[in-house]
Design a protein around this motif. Structure first.
Motif: not given
Length: 378
Positions: A113, A115-118, A134, A136-139, A141, A143
């Motif tokens: 990942p 960041g918050d988005t990939t 694109t 979403q990958t917060p933390n 992982h 989403e």
């Protein structure tokens, strides 16, 4: 003894199926196809001995690997199977399954990942088409939960955006493979077009239908389906695709004036069963036809006037919005197509196939990605 092959079972858009790391499948194509048929349970109309869902939309497979092409992160090979046939077609693309490629790669560690988005660049091997996806990958992982909704899939999910980079002539030789924006083939006025998916677009009224019938009604309309298949085969030759009798393309799209505030109403045959919605790349191609002067959509499509146009394609279970950008100097030239999809990981595990179909990898048999996981017997 059976051979266990690691896989993730995923929904991509309005389709679903198992996804595999290419390194976990046989390197030679005939054996790989036998494995995929065994995994899905084809040929059998119920696919009772496999993972298939007894419908073309749920008889799909995704195969993913790291890409060796400069500037590209992932390679994606889509395989379309049929419940009652022993065919594995890797010629066309599938924009719905494409939505699950980056989540699969992140879940399996093929990529990390950002960041918050990939955002990753994906090459579809079927059609040599690239796109930026694109997720979403917060933390760190993926989403899956969110507020994005797509018609044809229940509930809401996290949005996945797909920006297509080079969709014209994905399978056929060019955006307009006949050389014309409009042709008369087998007595029907058609637009033969390929901006991500080869389509034959024609007015429902020209085959004596309203264009608003339900999926069940259209699937039961044997006279219409026979007429459409005859037209499809003739158009296949006109589009320089050869004999398409055994192919899953071109798809056949009936159009009518919009009735729910969209740009155009569609009924899509894929190619012998009416789609409950519409395929991603079919929607992109229909939207493209809507902005081409002289296409069969002219006179019935309600198209915005600006250079960046949101084309809402109505289908039996809702609508599909495609953002189309045209060249201000040449409105016939589509420069970008982008859309929103969702995906979800449904299950992770191993797909089991009889050892008589494939006994697993031999030492040194891997060729697709570094650090492969071995398919095993068990």
């Amino acid at each position: 003894m059976q051979t266990a092959i690691p896989c993730l079972f995923m929904r991509g858009g309005t389709s679903r199926g198992p996804f595999f790391n290419a390194a976990d499948l046989p390197a030679d194509i005939p054996t790989r196809d036998k494995v995929l048929l065994a995994v899905m349970g084809s040929p059998d109309k119920r696919q009772i001995d496999g993972l298939g869902g007894a419908h073309p939309l749920t008889s799909k497979v995704g195969i993913v690997s790291r890409s060796s092409r400069p500037g590209v992160d992932l390679d994606f090979l889509f395989a379309q199977l049929q419940p009652d046939k022993d065919t594995v077609d890797t010629t066309p693309n599938c924009g719905n399954m494409l939505a699950a490629v980056v989540p699969f790669a992140l879940e399996t560690g093929l990529v990390k990942p950002q960041g918050d988005t990939t955002t990753l660049r994906v090459l579809t091997l079927n059609t040599d088409m690239q796109c930026d996806i694109t997720v979403q990958t917060p933390n760190g992982h993926v989403e899956y939960e969110g507020t994005a909704r797509i018609d044809g899939a229940p509930g809401t999910s996290a949005p996945i955006t797909i920006n297509f980079l080079d969709t014209a002539g994905s399978v056929a030789p060019g955006l307009l493979p006949t050389g014309n924006v409009r042709d008369v083939i087998d007595g029907i006025t058609v637009t033969c077009i390929d901006n991500g998916m080869p389509l034959v677009i024609f007015k429902a009224a020209d085959v004596g239908r309203t264009g608003y019938a339900s999926v069940d009604q259209l699937n039961a309309d044997t006279e219409l389906k026979a007429r459409i298949e005859r037209l499809r085969i003739a158009c296949g030759h006109a589009m320089k695709l050869g004999d398409v009798t055994a192919r899953n393309y071109p798809k056949m799209t009936l159009i009518a004036a919009p009735r729910a505030g969209g740009a155009i109403s569609t009924r899509s045959f894929i190619p012998h069963v009416c789609h409950d919605a519409i395929g991603v790349l079919a929607a992109v191609t229909v939207a493209t036809a809507c902005v081409l002067d002289g296409s069969t959509t002219q006179g019935i499509a309600d198209v915005p006037g600006q250079n960046v146009k949101t084309i809402s394609v109505e289908h039996p279970t809702g609508e599909f919005s495609v953002e189309i950008e045209v060249d201000p100097a040449n409105p016939q030239n589509v420069t970008r197509a982008a859309l929103l999809r969702t995906a979800r990981l449904l299950m992770r595990g191993e797909a089991m196939v009889p050892a008589s179909v494939w006994a697993g990898h031999r030492a040194g048999d891997f060729s697709a990605t570094p650090e492969p996981r071995r398919a095993r017997q068990g």
